[in-house]
Design a protein around this motif. Structure first.
Motif, PDB file in Angstrom:
ATOM      1  N   MET A 261      -1.925  -4.035 -11.451  1.00 39.39           N
ATOM      2  CA  MET A 261      -2.213  -3.511 -10.124  1.00 39.39           C
ATOM      3  C   MET A 261      -0.946  -3.091  -9.386  1.00 39.39           C
ATOM      4  O   MET A 261      -0.922  -2.071  -8.691  1.00 39.39           O
ATOM      5  N   ASP A 262       0.135  -3.828  -9.557  1.00 40.99           N
ATOM      6  CA  ASP A 262       1.355  -3.533  -8.812  1.00 40.99           C
ATOM      7  C   ASP A 262       2.089  -2.305  -9.339  1.00 40.99           C
ATOM      8  O   ASP A 262       2.942  -1.743  -8.637  1.00 40.99           O
ATOM      9  N   ASP A 263       1.799  -1.902 -10.569  1.00 41.07           N
ATOM     10  CA  ASP A 263       2.543  -0.806 -11.189  1.00 41.07           C
ATOM     11  C   ASP A 263       1.797   0.515 -11.180  1.00 41.07           C
ATOM     12  O   ASP A 263       2.258   1.488 -11.782  1.00 41.07           O
ATOM     13  N   VAL A 264       0.627   0.579 -10.524  1.00 41.99           N
ATOM     14  CA  VAL A 264      -0.174   1.801 -10.554  1.00 41.99           C
ATOM     15  C   VAL A 264       0.596   2.975  -9.949  1.00 41.99           C
ATOM     16  O   VAL A 264       0.522   4.109 -10.436  1.00 41.99           O
ATOM     17  N   PHE A 293     -11.119  -3.442  -5.836  1.00 38.30           N
ATOM     18  CA  PHE A 293     -10.382  -2.181  -5.768  1.00 38.30           C
ATOM     19  C   PHE A 293      -9.802  -1.901  -4.388  1.00 38.30           C
ATOM     20  O   PHE A 293      -9.147  -0.876  -4.204  1.00 38.30           O
ATOM     21  N   VAL A 294     -10.063  -2.780  -3.427  1.00 37.61           N
ATOM     22  CA  VAL A 294      -9.622  -2.502  -2.058  1.00 37.61           C
ATOM     23  C   VAL A 294      -8.103  -2.379  -1.996  1.00 37.61           C
ATOM     24  O   VAL A 294      -7.550  -1.455  -1.377  1.00 37.61           O
ATOM     25  N   ARG A 295      -7.420  -3.286  -2.655  1.00 37.33           N
ATOM     26  CA  ARG A 295      -5.973  -3.309  -2.572  1.00 37.33           C
ATOM     27  C   ARG A 295      -5.344  -2.036  -3.137  1.00 37.33           C
ATOM     28  O   ARG A 295      -4.470  -1.420  -2.513  1.00 37.33           O
ATOM     29  N   VAL A 296      -5.817  -1.601  -4.299  1.00 31.97           N
ATOM     30  CA  VAL A 296      -5.232  -0.416  -4.901  1.00 31.97           C
ATOM     31  C   VAL A 296      -5.571   0.836  -4.092  1.00 31.97           C
ATOM     32  O   VAL A 296      -4.765   1.766  -3.991  1.00 31.97           O
ATOM     33  N   LEU A 297      -6.743   0.853  -3.463  1.00 29.09           N
ATOM     34  CA  LEU A 297      -7.103   2.006  -2.626  1.00 29.09           C
ATOM     35  C   LEU A 297      -6.164   2.113  -1.429  1.00 29.09           C
ATOM     36  O   LEU A 297      -5.683   3.199  -1.091  1.00 29.09           O
ATOM     37  N   LEU A 298      -5.925   0.996  -0.768  1.00 28.10           N
ATOM     38  CA  LEU A 298      -5.054   1.024   0.402  1.00 28.10           C
ATOM     39  C   LEU A 298      -3.623   1.391   0.033  1.00 28.10           C
ATOM     40  O   LEU A 298      -2.906   2.028   0.813  1.00 28.10           O
ATOM     41  N   GLU A 299      -3.183   0.994  -1.173  1.00 26.50           N
ATOM     42  CA  GLU A 299      -1.842   1.373  -1.612  1.00 26.50           C
ATOM     43  C   GLU A 299      -1.743   2.874  -1.879  1.00 26.50           C
ATOM     44  O   GLU A 299      -0.735   3.515  -1.584  1.00 26.50           O
ATOM     45  N   MET A 300      -2.809   3.445  -2.428  1.00 27.35           N
ATOM     46  CA  MET A 300      -2.783   4.871  -2.760  1.00 27.35           C
ATOM     47  C   MET A 300      -2.813   5.754  -1.519  1.00 27.35           C
ATOM     48  O   MET A 300      -2.447   6.928  -1.585  1.00 27.35           O
ATOM     49  N   LEU A 301      -3.253   5.212  -0.384  1.00 28.91           N
ATOM     50  CA  LEU A 301      -3.266   6.025   0.833  1.00 28.91           C
ATOM     51  C   LEU A 301      -1.860   6.468   1.223  1.00 28.91           C
ATOM     52  O   LEU A 301      -1.684   7.522   1.841  1.00 28.91           O
ATOM     53  N   SER A 302      -0.863   5.676   0.874  1.00 24.24           N
ATOM     54  CA  SER A 302       0.518   6.008   1.219  1.00 24.24           C
ATOM     55  C   SER A 302       1.265   6.642   0.055  1.00 24.24           C
ATOM     56  O   SER A 302       2.498   6.645   0.035  1.00 24.24           O
TER      57      SER A 302
END
Length: 939
Positions: A261-264, A293-302
């Motif tokens: 998850m951290d390396d996506v 999937f909430v965490r990865v979605l919020l990371e992809m917003l930036s």
């Protein structure tokens, strides 16, 4: 049609030539009797020579020159795509091309393997037996294809990584298990190749083989790719491997995502987009998985990638209606709106913001000022869309900030040095004025602050819009009348538009109620009009025509020889301009002298109202002053009638109306009885009527708003109903709440539920009869100037119909841009064929054609004539709306005014207007009362 025989012929394909090896051969007649459409670009002036014959291609393949071989393989591919079987070419390609080291020839061979028949043709007895319910036809691979498989295997083990990679890409298009089966081992070994290009395409080849024949060929495909994915470092290879897990083994894909998850963010844009697709698919099927999937979605917003952040925001809004999720998505949208330079991207983001506005307007209100920053775009369409999104969510809390921004933008349009707004021009200024007008109408507290700013633009090309706005404000807010009237009087000499001048004079005549404003208005109008004679003298007219001719001629260029200081000669070129004559005549007088009869009527009415108002104000106006104003008004009105009688202009027909209006005004000033009867009407009825007109407009806007909010899309009776309350309580776990997008949208009317079946059936045309061997019908979709045809073709015979082609032609301003592809349809089978037609003008047209096919049992060519499809002009017309200013500008530009004699049985004008509107599928822009009756109607 048969292709002619050509001696010493050459075939050219996209700038390349097919030549005989000895340059004295003869191209054989081809048997291609249908028109073929494929992905190759052909020069129109060389296809008349035809393709080389089968014998000639065979001979060219034996040549030692790789270029000649390439031309021969291209010709073979083209002939086979056109319906030629060419069975003897296959062995020639295997013998002379399969082991060639020429890279372009290898690529052409791959294209050839795609189109060449790989199986033996079934006999007619086997087809009839299968159609009668017997055993299915068993396909038998051609024996020579074993040699092809061996050649493919050699390329898969080639030392050159380009050869390996291109072969792996080719295998992604092979759908034959007998060909892929012996190559599986080589494909797996390519996953461990040192070059990333090979590994990337090997992952795709494994995905393709497992998708088609997973249980038979690669049963351990997902586990193999999972191990490959854990060790892979190349971005493209990792993306392709995850694509396979995403489609073939979802659990393994989710497991890999959870562990990494951290390396996506380091895996590239392609990988991130796949993760978003996986998120949407899993959460739609099982909402319980949403919290993973909430965490990865919020990371992809930036994300630094605009595509990833946009898709992440869209996914978040699709899956959740929680305020935190919507706010995060809206912030991402506004950042994209202000950071991207592409106008298409801006329009797409604005569409998404408009969708958010329907259900989450309060959240969007927080970001309203960020959205307004997009007004800096030089594209007027972007600015219009921004204003459409913003104006509906303006509230009393942020209206002052919005109006300040709009005033600042309007002020920029008045700066001559501003290059950024010159491209948008008056259209942008008109949009801003309309937006400010809407804010002032809804929020009275900002009306005073904007009206004075806008009045500075009375002299611009948007003067009509400004003065209409001022007229509405001065009626609705009586406390602002003195200051507005004072500003209007001081700016009267700057107005150069006739319509704006008429409205301004009407305002002065209706709302000047104090002695000071009455006197100031009267003095300003009469000073601007000057001497009470508005007929141009002969010498004045000649001087004006001469000045206009000199101005039209422009500067003159004069060339002469001169002697320089050192004694040499030189040529000097000068531009001479005629001296500009300063014209100090006021705009109001210019308009009257030019023959504006209607403006003269308005001036007469305004001055009459001011005189009648002055006679009522006994305290502030002396009797002598009132008499002086009356006499001056009578003189001006007489001069106006004289001008109307002698003028030669387009308004000559208004002479009778002008005389009648001026006569009425004179009687109101001179006849005491007429004065007592007309004074209340002239001084009060105008304001009352205008107030009721504004109220009618406001009620109409409110009814339309309620209609938009209350519209509910219809759904089918057998649609599934999902009860959210009956679901597991675990759905609400996590930070976000799931929104059943499609079901909730259809239930609330939030989105279009799709067109109804009845409307679709009305656009289905039967092309052939039920007794024809081939039944065909077409579903026609019209979108603006594009017509899409979906033709359903059903084989009603027990025979295979090969090379079936729907040949279409058009009559009218229509052009076929995508012709139907040829098809081979089995016994009692059906197929859908698509075609696209471009319409160049809104005229009635016809689409007609035939179906041509080869009957495999009788070996005969059959033709079936199709019914015509009639395309009516009404299919292109959609009702629309526009402002009065835009309509009048289009009217003046295109000169649409014509007199048409009508023969009709309709007796009422309003009924005839409704009949015209309904028959032409248009909209009447002029509001009218259907209960009114009369013998004259203008709309």
């Amino acid at each position: 049609p048969k292709l002619p025989t050509v001696t010493n012929g050459a075939y050219q394909d996209a700038g390349e030539e097919y030549c005989n090896s000895n340059n004295n051969g003869t191209m054989a007649n081809t048997n291609n009797s249908i028109e073929s459409y494929c992905t190759f670009t052909l020069a129109g002036d060389v296809t008349t020579g035809g393709l080389p014959g089968e014998a000639q291609i065979r001979k060219q393949l034996e040549d030692n020159d790789p270029q000649v071989k390439r031309h021969a393989v291209k010709a073979a591919i083209m002939a086979m795509l056109g319906g030629e079987p060419m069975p003897s070419i296959l062995m020639q390609v295997i013998r002379f091309c399969i082991n060639s080291q020429d890279k372009p020839l290898k690529k052409l061979c791959m294209l050839y393997w795609e189109v060449v028949p790989k199986y033996e043709e079934p006999t007619s007895d086997e087809l009839l037996a299968a159609a009668a319910g017997g055993p299915a036809v068993q396909r038998k691979l051609l024996p020579v294809m074993i040699l092809v498989c061996n050649a493919l295997m050699n390329d898969l083990t080639h030392s050159n990584e380009y050869v390996r990679g291109s072969m792996l890409r080719f295998l992604c298009k092979v759908k034959d298990e007998e060909i892929l089966s012996p190559l599986v081992t080589c494909i797996k070994s390519c996953l461990e190749h040192k070059h990333p290009y090979v590994r990337k395409n090997a992952a795709l080849a494994v995905f393709h083989a497992h998708k088609l024949f997973g249980d038979n060929l690669i049963p351990d495909g997902p586990e193999l790719i999972q191990a490959f994915l854990l060790a892979e470092t190349d971005i493209g290879s990792r993306r392709n491997a995850f694509l396979m897990l995403f489609n073939q083994s979802e659990e393994l894909a989710i497991e890999f995502l959870a562990n990494n998850m951290d390396d996506v963010a380091k895996y590239g844009d392609g990988f991130a987009l796949l993760v978003l697709d996986l998120t949407r698919r899993v959460c739609r099927r099982d909402p319980n998985q949403k919290s993973r999937f909430v965490r990865v979605l919020l990371e992809m917003l930036s994300s630094t990638s605009a595509a990833v952040s946009y898709e992440a925001a869209w996914t978040l809004v699709t899956l959740s209606s929680a305020p935190t999720a919507v706010r995060a998505a809206a912030v991402t949208y506004t950042n994209l709106l202000n950071s991207q330079n592409d106008n298409n991207v801006k329009m797409i983001v604005l569409e998404r913001l408009e969708d958010l506005k329907k259900n989450h307007s309060k959240i969007l209100q927080e970001l309203l000022m960020d959205v307004l920053r997009a007004l800096s775009s030089p594209n007027p369409d972007i600015c219009k869309k921004v204003l459409d999104v913003v104006m509906d969510i303006v509230t009393s809390r942020n209206v002052s900030e919005v109006v300040s921004t709009l005033k600042r933008e309007v002020a920029k349009t008045g700066e001559e040095d501003s290059n950024a707004v010159e491209a948008k021009g008056s259209l942008y200024r008109a949009m801003l004025i309309r937006a400010i007008h809407g804010c002032a109408a809804r929020f009275p507290q900002v009306a005073e602050s904007v009206v004075y700013v806008l009045m500075d633009f009375l002299s611009s090309d948007c003067g009509v819009q400004v003065i209409v706005f001022v007229r509405e404000i001065i009626e609705q807010y009586p406390q602002l009348r003195p200051s507005i009237l004072s500003k209007l009087i001081s700016n009267l000499d700057e107005i150069g538009n006739t319509s704006a001048m008429c409205v301004c004079l009407w305002i002065l005549g209706e709302y000047c109620e104090s002695s000071d404003t009455v006197e100031a208005s009267f003095d300003e109008i009469t000073n601007l009009m000057g001497e009470a004679s508005f007929v141009m003298k002969k010498d004045e007219k000649q001087a004006q025509d001469k000045a206009a001719a000199e101005a039209a001629a422009g500067p003159k260029m004069v060339t002469k020889n001169i002697v320089l200081a050192d004694g040499t000669y030189a040529t000097q070129t000068m531009y001479t301009e005629s001296k500009k004559v300063d014209d100090t005549t006021a705009n109001l007088r210019k308009m009257l002298v030019a023959g504006d009869v209607f403006l003269g009527s308005v001036v007469s009415s305004t001055l009459t109202k001011l005189c009648l108002r002055a006679s009522e104000l006994q305290s502030g106006m002396s009797a002598g002053k009132v008499k002086e104003m009356t006499m001056q008004t009578l003189l001006i009105m007489c001069a106006i009638v004289k001008m109307a009688e002698m003028t030669v202009s387009a308004q000559k027909s208004s002479l009778a109306d002008c005389k009648e209006r001026v006569t009425l005004c004179c009687r109101a000033l001179l006849d005491p009885k007429a004065n007592a009867m007309l004074k209340p009407t002239l001084l009060t009825k105008g304001k009352i009527t205008f107030g009721s007109f504004l109220k009618t407009l406001k009620d109409k806007d409110m009814s339309e708003t309620k209609k938009d909010k209350g519209s509910v899309s219809s759904v089918q009776a057998d649609d599934l109903i999902h009860f959210r309350q009956l679901r597991s309580s675990a759905v609400s776990a996590g930070d976000l709440d799931l929104d059943d997008g499609s079901d909730l949208a259809r239930a609330t009317g939030y989105a279009d539920g799709g067109s109804l079946l009845s409307s679709e059936l009305s656009h289905v045309y039967q092309l052939s009869g039920f007794a024809d061997p081939v039944y065909a019908e077409a579903f026609v979709t019209v979108h603006d100037y594009d017509i899409s045809l979906e033709i359903l073709v059903i084989n009603r015979t027990p025979n295979t119909l090969s090379n079936l082609n729907v040949e279409l032609s058009t009559m009218g301003d229509m052009k076929i841009v995508e012709r139907p592809q040829s098809q081979t349809i089995g016994p009692l089978d059906q197929s859908t064929i698509r075609a696209s037609i471009k319409v160049s003008s809104t005229e009635t047209g016809h689409i007609f054609g035939t179906i041509v096919y080869d009957d495999s049992s009788t070996q005969e060519k059959v033709y079936i004539n199709l019914n015509d499809i009639h395309m009516d002009i009404m299919d292109y017309i959609r009702p629309a709306t526009c402002t009065d200013e835009i309509f009048r500008s289009m009217w003046a530009e295109f000169e649409w005014e014509n007199k048409v004699a009508i023969a009709t049985s309709i007796t009422e004008l309003v009924d005839f207007l409704n009949h015209v509107v309904g028959s032409t599928n248009m909209r009447c822009l002029t509001p009218h009362d259907s209960s009114e009756k009369g013998s004259f109607l203008a709309a």
